[in-house]
Design an enzyme around this catalytic site. Structure first.
Site, PDB file in Angstrom:
ATOM      1  N   ALA A  36       2.103   8.059  -6.957  1.00  0.00           N
ATOM      2  CA  ALA A  36       1.083   9.042  -6.579  1.00  0.00           C
ATOM      3  C   ALA A  36       1.376   9.657  -5.218  1.00  0.00           C
ATOM      4  O   ALA A  36       1.188  10.858  -5.005  1.00  0.00           O
ATOM      5  CB  ALA A  36      -0.295   8.389  -6.576  1.00  0.00           C
ATOM      6  N   TYR A  38       4.390   9.942  -3.830  1.00  0.00           N
ATOM      7  CA  TYR A  38       5.551  10.807  -4.022  1.00  0.00           C
ATOM      8  C   TYR A  38       5.125  12.133  -4.646  1.00  0.00           C
ATOM      9  O   TYR A  38       5.564  13.212  -4.213  1.00  0.00           O
ATOM     10  CB  TYR A  38       6.577  10.108  -4.909  1.00  0.00           C
ATOM     11  CG  TYR A  38       7.804  10.949  -5.197  1.00  0.00           C
ATOM     12  CD1 TYR A  38       8.918  10.885  -4.366  1.00  0.00           C
ATOM     13  CD2 TYR A  38       7.846  11.798  -6.298  1.00  0.00           C
ATOM     14  CE1 TYR A  38      10.044  11.659  -4.623  1.00  0.00           C
ATOM     15  CE2 TYR A  38       8.956  12.574  -6.562  1.00  0.00           C
ATOM     16  CZ  TYR A  38      10.059  12.506  -5.722  1.00  0.00           C
ATOM     17  OH  TYR A  38      11.159  13.276  -5.970  1.00  0.00           O
ATOM     18  N   LEU A  85      10.693  16.685 -16.140  1.00  0.00           N
ATOM     19  CA  LEU A  85       9.593  17.483 -16.687  1.00  0.00           C
ATOM     20  C   LEU A  85       8.596  17.861 -15.603  1.00  0.00           C
ATOM     21  O   LEU A  85       8.415  17.136 -14.619  1.00  0.00           O
ATOM     22  CB  LEU A  85       8.858  16.685 -17.778  1.00  0.00           C
ATOM     23  CG  LEU A  85       9.693  16.226 -18.974  1.00  0.00           C
ATOM     24  CD1 LEU A  85       8.817  15.438 -19.939  1.00  0.00           C
ATOM     25  CD2 LEU A  85      10.345  17.397 -19.671  1.00  0.00           C
ATOM     26  N   LYS A 128       4.716   8.413 -22.284  1.00  0.00           N
ATOM     27  CA  LYS A 128       5.737   8.546 -21.235  1.00  0.00           C
ATOM     28  C   LYS A 128       6.056   7.144 -20.723  1.00  0.00           C
ATOM     29  O   LYS A 128       5.290   6.565 -19.954  1.00  0.00           O
ATOM     30  CB  LYS A 128       5.246   9.435 -20.109  1.00  0.00           C
ATOM     31  CG  LYS A 128       6.300   9.708 -19.035  1.00  0.00           C
ATOM     32  CD  LYS A 128       5.766  10.648 -17.985  1.00  0.00           C
ATOM     33  CE  LYS A 128       6.836  10.960 -16.936  1.00  0.00           C
ATOM     34  NZ  LYS A 128       7.282   9.743 -16.219  1.00  0.00           N
ATOM     35  N   ARG A 149      20.692   9.281 -15.945  1.00  0.00           N
ATOM     36  CA  ARG A 149      20.451  10.694 -15.691  1.00  0.00           C
ATOM     37  C   ARG A 149      21.058  11.131 -14.360  1.00  0.00           C
ATOM     38  O   ARG A 149      21.550  12.246 -14.220  1.00  0.00           O
ATOM     39  CB  ARG A 149      18.947  10.983 -15.693  1.00  0.00           C
ATOM     40  CG  ARG A 149      18.631  12.459 -15.491  1.00  0.00           C
ATOM     41  CD  ARG A 149      17.162  12.738 -15.656  1.00  0.00           C
ATOM     42  NE  ARG A 149      16.351  12.075 -14.642  1.00  0.00           N
ATOM     43  CZ  ARG A 149      15.029  12.138 -14.592  1.00  0.00           C
ATOM     44  NH1 ARG A 149      14.372  12.801 -15.532  1.00  0.00           N
ATOM     45  NH2 ARG A 149      14.346  11.536 -13.640  1.00  0.00           N
ATOM     46  N   GLU A 186      14.706   6.426 -22.918  1.00  0.00           N
ATOM     47  CA  GLU A 186      14.296   5.608 -21.782  1.00  0.00           C
ATOM     48  C   GLU A 186      14.669   4.150 -22.043  1.00  0.00           C
ATOM     49  O   GLU A 186      14.415   3.613 -23.125  1.00  0.00           O
ATOM     50  CB  GLU A 186      12.780   5.720 -21.600  1.00  0.00           C
ATOM     51  CG  GLU A 186      12.288   5.382 -20.217  1.00  0.00           C
ATOM     52  CD  GLU A 186      12.335   6.588 -19.275  1.00  0.00           C
ATOM     53  OE1 GLU A 186      11.938   6.429 -18.114  1.00  0.00           O
ATOM     54  OE2 GLU A 186      12.791   7.679 -19.704  1.00  0.00           O
ATOM     55  N   CYS A 451     -12.307 -26.247   0.905  1.00  0.00           N
ATOM     56  CA  CYS A 451     -13.366 -26.763   1.768  1.00  0.00           C
ATOM     57  C   CYS A 451     -13.762 -28.137   1.247  1.00  0.00           C
ATOM     58  O   CYS A 451     -13.978 -28.311   0.039  1.00  0.00           O
ATOM     59  CB  CYS A 451     -14.565 -25.813   1.740  1.00  0.00           C
ATOM     60  SG  CYS A 451     -16.092 -26.537   2.355  1.00  0.00           S
ATOM     61  N   CYS A 457     -21.846 -27.409   0.590  1.00  0.00           N
ATOM     62  CA  CYS A 457     -21.485 -26.042   0.963  1.00  0.00           C
ATOM     63  C   CYS A 457     -22.239 -25.078   0.063  1.00  0.00           C
ATOM     64  O   CYS A 457     -22.141 -25.150  -1.170  1.00  0.00           O
ATOM     65  CB  CYS A 457     -19.977 -25.844   0.812  1.00  0.00           C
ATOM     66  SG  CYS A 457     -19.414 -24.166   1.134  1.00  0.00           S
TER      67      CYS A 457
END
Length: 793
Positions: A36, A38, A85, A128, A149, A186, A451, A457
Site C-alpha cells: 500500500a 509503494y 498491469l 491476482k 519477468r 505466477e 503473574c 489478581c
C-alpha cells in the site's frame, strides 16, 4: 521555489525511493514497505508526471516494469515484453476502465452496443495471486526455458529451478500445441506450504519468511535448484507470450482452457462476465471467500476476452489498456509504534500489546496489534518509536510483521517486561520448560511470563470467570464481560463458585438489570449447573488444557475425582498428553486455592452429568515394560525395560532384586551401565516411593498390566469425518458436535474428499456446494436427527 521546481525535486525523490523499493522487492526479495505504501508513492509520481509531462523520462519507474535481472543468474530477453498491469483501488477506477474500453471499441469498430454506463464487454476474471511472475517456454512440447519477468524486457534464467516445481509439466500433454509456445503465470506458495516451510525453518534455527510471496520468490531464486526442489512451490498460468508454428483460440478464456488440456495449470476461479457489473460481482464474491482460499491473493485481474479487441486496445508505456488489476483493501500498512503495554490473561500470562498510530488496514482503523511474547519482540527487533508494517487478514487480530530499521528514530527505546504485574503488583515470573529423559532433567526458559497472583489478581479473576461462563465451557447465557466486571468490582463474585450463590437482590442492583433480566440470568446460571465432565474441566481454565484435551481427559478417566488425583506419570499414558501438559494438570489440582474453589463449586450445586469408569480402551493399558521405560532410569532404554519386565514378575521383585548384586550379575540382555543405573535409582527411597505410587494409581484406575482387559466396543462413527454447515433448528451446532463426537466422529470445519457426511441446515453455503461437487453424502437436519435417535443420542 516555483511549482515547477518543486515538481522536479519531488519527482526525483520519488523516483529514487521507488527504485530503491523495487530493488529490495524484486531483486533482494526483502521489501521494506508494504504494498500500500509503494502504491501511494507510485500513484503520486504518476500524478505529478501527468501534470508535468515535460518531466517524464524513459528511465522513470512509470515507463517500465519494476525489477532487474539478478547478476548471479544468466539473463533472458523477452521477445514479447512482460508488462505489469494498471491498478484499481476503488469502484470508480473499475468504472473508468470499463468506460474507456467501451469508448475505444466504439471508436475502432463503430459499435453502439458499448455506449451505456455499463459497457457489456465480455471480460475474464481470475484471482491476482501474490507470487512471482515467470515465463515458461515449450519447444516441440518440451519445457526448454524458464525466466522471471525481471524488468519486463530482460529476466533471469531460472530454468533449473522451475523444472523442480511439481505442477509444471516438463512435457505438454495431448496434441496440437504450437511448435513454440511461451506461457506466463505466477509461481506462488500456498498458505499451508508457507506455514510448514516456516515451521521447519524455526525447528532448525533458520531464517523464516515474512509472507508467502517472499517465500515463493526466495525459493525460486535459489542458486542451488536442490533447495528449490524442497520448497512447496506451485505454478498457475494466466496468459501467453511468444507463439510460433501453430495457432491458439481467439479468446483469453478459450486459450486458458486449451492450455489446461495440454497440462498447464490454470486458476479454478477463472470466470467470464459481462461489463463492469459482472466484474464487480466477481470481485465481491471472491473477496468474501478470500480467507477460505488455499493461497494468498491481493486482488482480481480483469481482461478483455477477445484477442482482436485486445490488439485494437493496445498498450500504454508500461501496461495494457485491455487489462486491469483490481486490488483489495491493503492488509499491510506502515505506521508508528507509539508504546507497548502489557495485559494479564486468565492464566496470568503477561502479553505485550502494541499501541499504534491509527492506520487504516483492510478497511478497519487499527490502533492496537499483538506482539505475542517477548521472544517475538526479540525476533522482530522492535523498539518503541519504530516504523512497523502491520498486517490484518480477515478477522485475525492485527499483528506487527516487520520493522523498518532505516526509519528508526534516534530516541527509540527498547521494550522491557515489567517485573511486577500491572494489575495487582504481584511478581512476574518467566515460565520454565522441563524436559525429562533417562534420569536427567533439564530446565530452560519458556516464552511466557506469568503473574503469580492467581485469582488474587483482578485481571485473572475476571478473565477466569469470563472463560468459565463462555459458550464452549459452562455456557451461561447472558453473563457477558461487562456483567462480570460489575460482579467482580462490587466483590459479589470472588471465584467462579460465587456465581451459584448470587441472589435476585444482588443481581437486580447491577447496572442495566431489571426484574426480567435478573431472573433470566439466575435461570441461566442454574441451567449450567449440570455440565458434562469435559465442559467442566475446560471451564476450570487449566493452563495448556483446551477443549480437545478436556474431552480426552473426560473420556479416558471418566470422573472428576480420578482427574484430580491423577499423577503426571499416569496422565502421559493418555493420547496427546505430553509431560508439560500432564504437569500443568497435576499442578492445577495441587493448588490449595484451586482445590477450595473446586470444593465450593460442588458444594454450591454443580453436578456432573456423565461421570463413569475409566474407558475400556485403557483397562490393562500400561505394560510393565512401558512403566519401567517411563521411570526414566539412567541408561535403561526400551529394550532393557522389556528384558527386566520378562525377568521380574512384579515391581516389588524388581526393586528387591536391583539391590542383589548376584542376581543382576547373572542377568543377560542388560549392559553394565544400565545395571548400575537401575541399582542406584532404586537405592533412593524417594524413587522407590514414587514408583510404587504410580503403580498403585494404575491399579486403582484399572490401567495396571495385571488389570482385567475389557472388551472395547467400537464406536459407530469411529474414523469418520463429519461437517456441520448452515443453521440447525433443533439444537446448536456445538450440541450436534458433542453428540457426533460421542459416537466417535471427528467434526471438521472444512469439506474434503475424505469427508464422510455433511449435515446441511438452512443457509448452508460454500461447504454444501463443495460437498456436492465432491459427491460427499449430504443430510438435512431431519435425517440427521433420525440417525442420532437410532444411535441412542
Amino acid at each position: 521555489m516555483t511549482d515547477a521546481q518543486d515538481a522536479v525535486t519531488r519527482i526525483a525523490a520519488l523516483r529514487g525511493e521507488i527504485d530503491a523499493h523495487n530493488y529490495r522487492y524484486y531483486v533482494l526479495d526483502e521489501p521494506s514497505v508494504p504494498d500500500a505504501e509503494y502504491d501511494r508513492l507510485f500513484g503520486e509520481l504518476k500524478t505529478l508526471e501527468a501534470e508535468h509531462p515535460e518531466l517524464v523520462t524513459p528511465d522513470s519507474p512509470t515507463q517500465r516494469v519494476s525489477g532487474a535481472a539478478l547478476a548471479a543468474f544468466g539473463t533472458i530477453r523477452h521477445e514479447v515484453p512482460m508488462l505489469s498491469l494498471g491498478n484499481a483501488f476503488a469502484d470508480e477506477n473499475l468504472q473508468d476502465f470499463d468506460r474507456s474500453v467501451g469508448k475505444r471499441l466504439r471508436e475502432e469498430f463503430g459499435e453502439t452496443d458499448f455506449a451505456g454506463p455499463d459497457s457489456g464487454v465480455e471480460y475474464t476474471c481470475e484471482p491476482k495471486l501474490d507470487g512471482l511472475a515467470v515465463s515458461l517456454l515449450y519447444e516441440a512440447g518440451i519445457l526448454t526455458r524458464g525466466a522471471t519477468r525481471g524488468d519486463g524486457t530482460t529476466g533471469e534464467d531460472i530454468t533449473a529451478n522451475v523444472r523442480t516445481i511439481r505442477n509444471v509439466p516438463l512435457r505438454l500433454q495431448g496434441e496440437g500445441w504450437p511448435a513454440v509456445l511461451e506461457v506466463r503465470g505466477e509461481v506462488f506458495m500456498s498458505r499451508a506450504g508457507f506455514e510448514a516451510l516456516n515451521a521447519r525453518a524455526m525447528e532448525s534455527g533458520g531464517k523464516t519468511f515474512a509472507n508467502p510471496r517472499n517465500a515463493a520468490a526466495g525459493s525460486l531464486r535459489q542458486l542451488d535448484s536442490r533447495i528449490t526442489a524442497q520448497r512447496p512451490l506451485e505454478f498457475c498460468c494466466y496468459g501467453f507470450g511468444r507463439v510460433e508454428g501453430g495457432a491458439l483460440p481467439d479468446t483469453q478464456y478459450d486459450i486458458l482452457q486449451r492450455l489446461r488440456e495440454w497440462g498447464i495449470p490454470i486458476s479454478r476461479e477463472l470466470r467470464k462476465v459481462q461489463g463492469a457489473s459482472g466484474c464487480r460481482a466477481y470481485y465481491e464474491d471472491i473477496g468474501q471467500r478470500r480467507d477460505a482460499l488455499a493461497y494468498e491473493i491481493d486482488g482480481v485481474v480483469y481482461k478483455v476476452n477477445r484477442l482482436d479487441w485486445q490488439g485494437e486496445l493496445g498498450f500504454r508505456a508500461r501496461e495494457p489498456r485491455w487489462a486491469l488489476a483490481h486490488k483489495f483493501p491493503a492488509r499491510e500498512e506502515l505506521t508508528e509504534l507509539l508504546n507497548v503495554e502489557f495485559q494479564v490473561g486468565r492464566t496470568g500470562a503477561i502479553t505485550p500489546v502494541a499501541r499504534l498510530k491509527p492506520v487504516q488496514v483492510a478497511g478497519v482503523t487499527v490502533t492496537n496489534a499483538t506482539l505475542h511474547n517477548m521472544d517475538e519482540i526479540a525476533r522482530l527487533g522492535v523498539m518503541i518509536g519504530d516504523s512497523v508494517i502491520v498486517r490484518r487478514a480477515g478477522d485475525v487480530i492485527p499483528q506487527i510483521m516487520q520493522v523498518v530499521p532505516e526509519r528508526r528514530p534516534a530516541d527509540a527505546r527498547p521494550v522491557e517486561i515489567p517485573t511486577h504485574c500491572p494489575v495487582c503488583g504481584s511478581a512476574v515470573e518467566r515460565t520454565q520448560l522441563i524436559k525429562r529423559g533417562k534420569g536427567k532433567e533439564s530446565v530452560s526458559e519458556g516464552a511466557v511470563y506469568r503473574c503469580v497472583g492467581r485469582l488474587a489478581c483482578q485481571a485473572q479473576l475476571k478473565q477466569a470467570i469470563i472463560h468459565f461462563a463462555s459458550r464452549r465451557a459452562m455456557d451461561i447465557d447472558g453473563l457477558g464481560d461487562r456483567i462480570v466486571e460489575q460482579l467482580v468490582d462490587r466483590e459479589l463474585v470472588k471465584s467462579p463458585a460465587d456465581l451459584y450463590t448470587l441472589t435476585y437482590e444482588q443481581v437486580v442492583e447491577l447496572e442495566g438489570f431489571a426484574e426480567v433480566s435478573s431472573r433470566n440470568l439466575l435461570a441461566a446460571i442454574e441451567a449450567s449447573s449440570q455440565p458434562t465432565l469435559a465442559r467442566f474441566i475446560f471451564a476450570l481454565g487449566i493452563p495448556e488444557v483446551g477443549e480437545e484435551t478436556a474431552k480426552r481427559l473426560a473420556r479416558a478417566l471418566g470422573s472428576l475425582q480420578r482427574i484430580r488425583e491423577a499423577l503426571p506419570e499416569v496422565l502421559v499414558y493418555l493420547p496427546d498428553i505430553g509431560p508439560e501438559v500432564a504437569f500443568e494438570i497435576h499442578n492445577f489440582f495441587q493448588s490449595a486455592h484451586n482445590r477450595d474453589v473446586l470444593e465450593a463449586l460442588l458444594a454450591n450445586g454443580i453436578e456432573l452429568a456423565d461421570e463413569g469408569e475409566v474407558h475400556a480402551e485403557f483397562s490393562g493399558y500400561a505394560t510393565f515394560a512401558d512403566f519401567l521405560d517411563q521411570l526414566h532410569i539412567p541408561y535403561l532404554g526400551k529394550t532393557g525395560a522389556k528384558t527386566l519386565a520378562t525377568a521380574f514378575p512384579t515391581l516389588a521383585a524388581l526393586i528387591e532384586g536391583s539391590q542383589d548384586w548376584l542376581t543382576f550379575k547373572t542377568l543377560s540382555g542388560l549392559n553394565e551401565r544400565a545395571k548400575q543405573g537401575l541399582r542406584e535409582y532404586f537405592a533412593e527411597a524417594d524413587n522407590v516411593a514414587q514408583a510404587l505410587a504410580i503403580e498403585a494409581q494404575l491399579k486403582a484406575f484399572g490401567m495396571h498390566w495385571e488389570s482385567t482387559r475389557q472388551v472395547v466396543q467400537g464406536l459407530p462413527f469411529a474414523g469418520q469425518t463429519w461437517v456441520l454447515t448452515g443453521t440447525l433448528e433443533a439444537m446448536s451446532r456445538d450440541a450436534a458436535k458433542e453428540r457426533l463426537e460421542a459416537l466417535g466422529a471427528k467434526v471438521s470445519g472444512s469439506v474434503s474428499a475424505k469427508t464422510a457426511v455433511v449435515v446441511a441446515g438452512p443457509g448452508a453455503g460454500s461447504k454444501l456446494t463443495k460437498a456436492n461437487e465432491l459427491g460427499v453424502k449430504v443430510l438435512d437436519e431431519d435425517a440427521f436427527l433420525q440417525i442420532l435417535e437410532a444411535q441412542g443420542q
